[in-house]
Motif scaffolding. Structure first.
Motif, PDB file in Angstrom:
ATOM      1  N   LEU A   1       0.776  -1.279  -0.126  1.00  0.00           N
ATOM      2  CA  LEU A   1      -0.024   0.026   0.177  1.00  0.00           C
ATOM      3  C   LEU A   1       1.009   1.155   0.005  1.00  0.00           C
ATOM      4  CD1 LEU A   1      -2.986   1.086  -0.059  1.00  0.00           C
ATOM      5  CD2 LEU A   1      -2.835   0.874   2.315  1.00  0.00           C
ATOM      6  N   THR A   2       0.770   2.053  -1.119  1.00  0.00           N
ATOM      7  CA  THR A   2       1.915   3.039  -1.076  1.00  0.00           C
ATOM      8  C   THR A   2       1.028   4.375  -0.825  1.00  0.00           C
ATOM      9  OG1 THR A   2       0.939   3.478  -3.608  1.00  0.00           O
ATOM     10  CG2 THR A   2       3.035   2.044  -3.231  1.00  0.00           C
ATOM     11  N   VAL A   3      -0.080   4.378  -0.415  1.00  0.00           N
ATOM     12  CA  VAL A   3      -0.649   5.781   0.092  1.00  0.00           C
ATOM     13  C   VAL A   3      -0.654   5.494   1.702  1.00  0.00           C
ATOM     14  CG1 VAL A   3      -2.234   6.070  -1.685  1.00  0.00           C
ATOM     15  CG2 VAL A   3      -3.151   4.983  -0.031  1.00  0.00           C
ATOM     16  N   ALA A   4      -0.592   6.646   2.111  1.00  0.00           N
ATOM     17  CA  ALA A   4      -0.888   6.770   3.748  1.00  0.00           C
ATOM     18  C   ALA A   4      -1.704   6.135   4.414  1.00  0.00           C
ATOM     19  CB  ALA A   4      -0.720   8.449   4.266  1.00  0.00           C
ATOM     20  N   TRP A   5      -1.674   5.232   5.347  1.00  0.00           N
ATOM     21  CA  TRP A   5      -2.955   4.487   5.883  1.00  0.00           C
ATOM     22  C   TRP A   5      -2.810   4.618   7.297  1.00  0.00           C
ATOM     23  CZ3 TRP A   5      -1.300   0.027   8.350  1.00  0.00           C
ATOM     24  CH2 TRP A   5      -0.194  -0.456   7.991  1.00  0.00           C
ATOM     25  N   PHE A   6      -3.953   4.201   8.125  1.00  0.00           N
ATOM     26  CA  PHE A   6      -3.910   4.136   9.346  1.00  0.00           C
ATOM     27  C   PHE A   6      -4.233   2.562   9.529  1.00  0.00           C
ATOM     28  CE2 PHE A   6      -6.816   3.422  13.177  1.00  0.00           C
ATOM     29  CZ  PHE A   6      -6.020   3.835  14.082  1.00  0.00           C
ATOM     30  N   ARG A   7      -5.131   1.864   9.032  1.00  0.00           N
ATOM     31  CA  ARG A   7      -5.573   0.282   9.066  1.00  0.00           C
ATOM     32  C   ARG A   7      -5.873  -0.124   8.014  1.00  0.00           C
ATOM     33  NH1 ARG A   7      -9.530   0.594  13.065  1.00  0.00           N
ATOM     34  NH2 ARG A   7      -7.904   0.555  14.617  1.00  0.00           N
ATOM     35  N   ILE A   8      -5.351  -1.652   7.754  1.00  0.00           N
ATOM     36  CA  ILE A   8      -5.684  -2.360   6.496  1.00  0.00           C
ATOM     37  C   ILE A   8      -6.489  -3.495   7.058  1.00  0.00           C
ATOM     38  CG2 ILE A   8      -4.510  -3.740   4.702  1.00  0.00           C
ATOM     39  CD1 ILE A   8      -2.078  -1.870   5.076  1.00  0.00           C
ATOM     40  N   ARG A   9      -7.348  -3.854   6.227  1.00  0.00           N
ATOM     41  CA  ARG A   9      -8.312  -5.264   6.533  1.00  0.00           C
ATOM     42  C   ARG A   9      -8.098  -6.040   5.420  1.00  0.00           C
ATOM     43  NH1 ARG A   9     -14.650  -4.128   7.880  1.00  0.00           N
ATOM     44  NH2 ARG A   9     -14.312  -3.583   5.653  1.00  0.00           N
ATOM     45  N   LEU A  10      -7.796  -7.317   5.594  1.00  0.00           N
ATOM     46  CA  LEU A  10      -7.732  -8.329   4.644  1.00  0.00           C
ATOM     47  C   LEU A  10      -8.804  -9.330   5.063  1.00  0.00           C
ATOM     48  CD1 LEU A  10      -6.793  -9.862   2.310  1.00  0.00           C
ATOM     49  CD2 LEU A  10      -4.935 -10.792   3.864  1.00  0.00           C
ATOM     50  N   VAL A  11      -9.677  -9.678   4.155  1.00  0.00           N
ATOM     51  CA  VAL A  11     -10.679 -10.408   4.554  1.00  0.00           C
ATOM     52  C   VAL A  11     -10.552 -11.852   3.323  1.00  0.00           C
ATOM     53  CG1 VAL A  11     -13.295 -11.057   4.698  1.00  0.00           C
ATOM     54  CG2 VAL A  11     -12.403  -8.843   5.337  1.00  0.00           C
ATOM     55  N   CYS A  12     -10.585 -12.768   4.007  1.00  0.00           N
ATOM     56  CA  CYS A  12     -10.326 -14.078   3.278  1.00  0.00           C
ATOM     57  C   CYS A  12     -11.607 -15.057   3.337  1.00  0.00           C
ATOM     58  CB  CYS A  12      -8.834 -15.186   3.620  1.00  0.00           C
ATOM     59  SG  CYS A  12      -7.465 -14.024   3.428  1.00  0.00           S
ATOM     60  N   HIS A  13     -11.831 -15.721   2.151  1.00  0.00           N
ATOM     61  CA  HIS A  13     -13.114 -16.731   2.094  1.00  0.00           C
ATOM     62  C   HIS A  13     -12.727 -17.880   1.828  1.00  0.00           C
ATOM     63  CE1 HIS A  13     -15.993 -13.484   2.968  1.00  0.00           C
ATOM     64  NE2 HIS A  13     -15.401 -12.671   2.263  1.00  0.00           N
ATOM     65  N   ARG A  14     -12.938 -18.941   2.248  1.00  0.00           N
ATOM     66  CA  ARG A  14     -12.870 -20.320   1.933  1.00  0.00           C
ATOM     67  C   ARG A  14     -14.324 -20.966   1.566  1.00  0.00           C
ATOM     68  NH1 ARG A  14     -11.870 -24.686   6.050  1.00  0.00           N
ATOM     69  NH2 ARG A  14     -11.733 -26.485   4.370  1.00  0.00           N
ATOM     70  N   GLU A  15     -14.204 -21.533   0.497  1.00  0.00           N
ATOM     71  CA  GLU A  15     -15.558 -22.383   0.195  1.00  0.00           C
ATOM     72  C   GLU A  15     -15.100 -23.744  -0.311  1.00  0.00           C
ATOM     73  OE1 GLU A  15     -18.523 -20.761  -2.431  1.00  0.00           O
ATOM     74  OE2 GLU A  15     -17.941 -18.717  -1.912  1.00  0.00           O
ATOM     75  N   CYS A  16     -15.845 -24.891  -0.012  1.00  0.00           N
ATOM     76  CA  CYS A  16     -15.380 -26.169   0.160  1.00  0.00           C
ATOM     77  C   CYS A  16     -16.445 -26.477  -1.057  1.00  0.00           C
ATOM     78  CB  CYS A  16     -15.267 -26.913   1.059  1.00  0.00           C
ATOM     79  SG  CYS A  16     -14.901 -28.574   0.702  1.00  0.00           S
ATOM     80  N   ASP A  17     -16.329 -27.284  -2.141  1.00  0.00           N
ATOM     81  CA  ASP A  17     -17.503 -27.493  -3.192  1.00  0.00           C
ATOM     82  C   ASP A  17     -17.540 -29.051  -2.769  1.00  0.00           C
ATOM     83  OD1 ASP A  17     -15.397 -29.381  -4.291  1.00  0.00           O
ATOM     84  OD2 ASP A  17     -15.279 -28.007  -6.057  1.00  0.00           O
ATOM     85  N   ASN A  18     -18.435 -29.598  -3.556  1.00  0.00           N
ATOM     86  CA  ASN A  18     -18.946 -31.172  -3.151  1.00  0.00           C
ATOM     87  C   ASN A  18     -18.003 -32.183  -3.408  1.00  0.00           C
ATOM     88  OD1 ASN A  18     -21.595 -30.106  -2.674  1.00  0.00           O
ATOM     89  ND2 ASN A  18     -22.252 -30.522  -4.678  1.00  0.00           N
ATOM     90  N   GLU A  19     -16.973 -31.610  -4.196  1.00  0.00           N
ATOM     91  CA  GLU A  19     -15.970 -32.789  -4.438  1.00  0.00           C
ATOM     92  C   GLU A  19     -14.738 -32.535  -3.292  1.00  0.00           C
ATOM     93  OE1 GLU A  19     -14.389 -32.254  -8.346  1.00  0.00           O
ATOM     94  OE2 GLU A  19     -16.580 -32.709  -9.207  1.00  0.00           O
ATOM     95  N   GLY A  20     -14.799 -31.653  -2.306  1.00  0.00           N
ATOM     96  CA  GLY A  20     -13.862 -31.357  -1.356  1.00  0.00           C
ATOM     97  C   GLY A  20     -12.748 -30.385  -1.852  1.00  0.00           C
ATOM     98  N   LYS A  21     -12.951 -29.705  -2.979  1.00  0.00           N
ATOM     99  CA  LYS A  21     -11.914 -28.854  -3.364  1.00  0.00           C
ATOM    100  C   LYS A  21     -12.211 -27.470  -2.648  1.00  0.00           C
ATOM    101  CE  LYS A  21     -11.327 -31.013  -7.752  1.00  0.00           C
ATOM    102  NZ  LYS A  21     -11.502 -30.911  -9.406  1.00  0.00           N
ATOM    103  N   ASN A  22     -11.215 -26.801  -2.223  1.00  0.00           N
ATOM    104  CA  ASN A  22     -11.291 -25.334  -1.679  1.00  0.00           C
ATOM    105  C   ASN A  22     -10.970 -24.478  -2.641  1.00  0.00           C
ATOM    106  OD1 ASN A  22     -11.493 -26.160   1.160  1.00  0.00           O
ATOM    107  ND2 ASN A  22      -9.385 -26.784   1.062  1.00  0.00           N
ATOM    108  N   MET A  23     -12.021 -23.371  -2.639  1.00  0.00           N
ATOM    109  CA  MET A  23     -11.868 -22.246  -3.372  1.00  0.00           C
ATOM    110  C   MET A  23     -11.700 -20.773  -2.389  1.00  0.00           C
ATOM    111  SD  MET A  23     -14.939 -22.957  -6.170  1.00  0.00           S
ATOM    112  CE  MET A  23     -16.180 -23.400  -4.671  1.00  0.00           C
ATOM    113  N   PHE A  24     -10.658 -20.100  -2.784  1.00  0.00           N
ATOM    114  CA  PHE A  24     -10.330 -18.927  -1.788  1.00  0.00           C
ATOM    115  C   PHE A  24     -10.664 -17.807  -2.522  1.00  0.00           C
ATOM    116  CE2 PHE A  24      -7.687 -22.393  -0.672  1.00  0.00           C
ATOM    117  CZ  PHE A  24      -7.942 -22.635   0.720  1.00  0.00           C
TER     118      PHE A  24
END
Length: 126
Positions: A43-66
């Motif tokens: 992040l090249t601009v001035a910042w106070f706080r950063i928030r990263l939100v990660c999602h994980r879904e598992c399909d019917n075959e057990g494969k993860n999608m992020f």
């Protein structure tokens, strides 16, 4: 750091009680710090706080999608602004390693300038 400090800034804050705060061991804390470093360095601009939100879904075959979203606040009084970080995949790799073996669907990493890092995760809602 107080575990409840960011409860009002978690996604779906009406369900904030479902999140678990990670107060990990030395290895876990190191991985979370590395993830934060990947993100904060981009992040090249001035910042106070950063928030990263990660999602994980598992399909019917057990494969993860992020997927992930990045937002930042320029000041403590500011709203979150969306941005795209190129090194988000490396940060997500660290987070998936921290949560290995856990049934999770969402993880949130907060990086606050001069105050530190907080990390939360939650299981799928039944």
């Amino acid at each position: 750091m107080n575990a409840d400090i960011f409860k009002d800034q978690l996604p779906n804050s009406d369900r904030a009680e479902q999140y678990q705060w990670v107060d990990g061991n030395k290895e876990t804390n190191a991985l979370i710090a590395i993830a934060a470093e990947f993100i904060a360095e981009e992040l090249t601009v001035a910042w106070f706080r950063i928030r990263l939100v990660c999602h994980r879904e598992c399909d019917n075959e057990g494969k993860n999608m992020f997927s992930a979203s990045l937002t930042y606040m320029a000041t403590e009084q500011d709203d979150y602004h969306t941005w795209c970080g190129l090194d988000c995949l490396n940060a997500m790799r660290c987070i998936t390693e921290v949560l290995k073996g856990k049934n999770w669907n969402e993880a949130v990493l907060f990086i606050t300038q001069h105050k530190g890092i907080s990390f939360y995760w939650r299981s799928p809602v039944a």
